[in-house]
Scaffold this active site. Sequence first.
Site, PDB file in Angstrom:
ATOM      1  N   ASP A  38     -36.433  -4.634  -3.137  1.00  0.00           N
ATOM      2  CA  ASP A  38     -35.847  -3.366  -3.630  1.00  0.00           C
ATOM      3  C   ASP A  38     -34.938  -2.710  -2.590  1.00  0.00           C
ATOM      4  O   ASP A  38     -33.849  -2.257  -2.918  1.00  0.00           O
ATOM      5  CB  ASP A  38     -36.925  -2.397  -4.152  1.00  0.00           C
ATOM      6  CG  ASP A  38     -37.988  -1.987  -3.155  1.00  0.00           C
ATOM      7  OD1 ASP A  38     -38.094  -2.609  -2.072  1.00  0.00           O
ATOM      8  OD2 ASP A  38     -38.746  -1.029  -3.464  1.00  0.00           O
ATOM      9  N   ASP A 171     -41.357   1.514  -6.345  1.00  0.00           N
ATOM     10  CA  ASP A 171     -42.618   2.165  -6.723  1.00  0.00           C
ATOM     11  C   ASP A 171     -42.362   3.423  -7.548  1.00  0.00           C
ATOM     12  O   ASP A 171     -42.962   3.634  -8.599  1.00  0.00           O
ATOM     13  CB  ASP A 171     -43.426   2.553  -5.477  1.00  0.00           C
ATOM     14  CG  ASP A 171     -43.811   1.353  -4.639  1.00  0.00           C
ATOM     15  OD1 ASP A 171     -43.544   0.214  -5.071  1.00  0.00           O
ATOM     16  OD2 ASP A 171     -44.381   1.562  -3.546  1.00  0.00           O
ATOM     17  N   TYR A 220     -43.414  -2.592   8.243  1.00  0.00           N
ATOM     18  CA  TYR A 220     -42.551  -2.421   7.071  1.00  0.00           C
ATOM     19  C   TYR A 220     -41.134  -2.046   7.518  1.00  0.00           C
ATOM     20  O   TYR A 220     -40.139  -2.640   7.084  1.00  0.00           O
ATOM     21  CB  TYR A 220     -43.143  -1.309   6.194  1.00  0.00           C
ATOM     22  CG  TYR A 220     -42.594  -1.298   4.802  1.00  0.00           C
ATOM     23  CD1 TYR A 220     -43.335  -1.808   3.745  1.00  0.00           C
ATOM     24  CD2 TYR A 220     -41.332  -0.784   4.532  1.00  0.00           C
ATOM     25  CE1 TYR A 220     -42.839  -1.802   2.461  1.00  0.00           C
ATOM     26  CE2 TYR A 220     -40.824  -0.778   3.250  1.00  0.00           C
ATOM     27  CZ  TYR A 220     -41.577  -1.281   2.226  1.00  0.00           C
ATOM     28  OH  TYR A 220     -41.078  -1.287   0.948  1.00  0.00           O
TER      29      TYR A 220
HETATM   30 MG    MG Z   1     -47.250   3.671  -1.259  1.00  0.00          MG
END
Ligand code: MG
Length: 378
Positions: A38, A171, A220
Amino acid sequence: MQSQEPHSQELFIDRFGASPDGRVISPGRVNLIGEHTDYNDGFVSPMAIERHIDLAFRARADRQAVLYTGIDPNPVVVDIDSLNRLKGWGMYPQGVIRHFAKDGLEIQGFDAVFTSDIPSGSGLSSSAALELAIARTLTAVTAGQWDATEMAVRCMRVENDWVGVASGVMDQLICATAVEGSVSRIDCADYSTYPVQLPADVVVLILHTGTKRGLVDSEYNERRSTCERAAAELGVSSLRHATLDMLDASDLDDLARRRARHVISENDRVLAWGQAVTDANWSEAGSLMAASHASLRDDFEVSGPALDAMVHVAREVDGVHGVRLTGAGFAGACVALVAAEHAQQATATIDREFRQSYDAIPQIIPSSPARGTHLADS
Ligand code: MG
Ligand code: ADP
């Protein structure tokens, strides 16, 4: 989890001694395929799940947001004009309020009580569910316009700029826009969404390993910056526009090459998976999920021992078409596509065999594709 808890409305009356004005349902999500794509402007195929945040709210006349979770007797109080960052989960509602203000939207105080049965820190996006629940509440108490996509992007910025995780838009976008009954294929370059219908003879099983990821925000953020460096060195604005031929012809270092190879190949897999599901070609859909897991494990290096153990167990079980880790990775949940007629037996077998092979208690959650964040009728 807390699914046996009383309804948020009853808890609201208990905490505040009055009835709420309204109620918000905000789901978690599971990603079927398309991981770490994404934030590279790529493709993802998630769906909202039947686990959700259930929040009851009422407007306040002052400039405070008073929030209770179902389990904690003490509220988190957000002074809506304060810039002092709260610690713990209060930073999510505070971040949403700050970003409403930053974007010039009206903000107002409110009381809220919420319960949740979404496992947190497990790749099922409890954080986006919470952000969107607060965004829907603020929009309701200020009688604002609800634009699901715009709100999703705002809540992604909360995560990026307030919470400090450089996550992409998946998300929040699926949490906000999900349509009951179908998986969405989302093009994260322009946020367009295309439904992928799951036929009645397959079901989605969320295979929670009973493990939670620790503090992996820096991992991340490192993955994202390596992808951005790879794109820059390949001369494209994002890895969405790179090809495996470009990668072969480049002199990228090994680490950036492997990270980019995951993203480029994963984008192709999302498109091929949607076609395979549409064609009911389950061996192809399953092979693509297996290839996705291997690529995340070997090239992107975001799997973990519990996730690998779960995939190892589940892929051999009768009726399992495909299985892979889901969400950011490291720990938490896998997702499996399973023939409906085998689902019950497969659940029992996976549960038993995972317990034998790994020291954690799994939780297997079947889910149909659920509706995105919305105001409930009652
Ligand atoms: Mg989260
Ligand atoms: P994920 O989104 O994969 O579940 P994150 O680390 O992004 O994991 O978000 C988890 C965090 O979201 C929790 O640590 C907590 O701060 C917040 N959160 C999620 N659900 C709840 C809840 N029901 N009550 C309080 N905080 C929650």
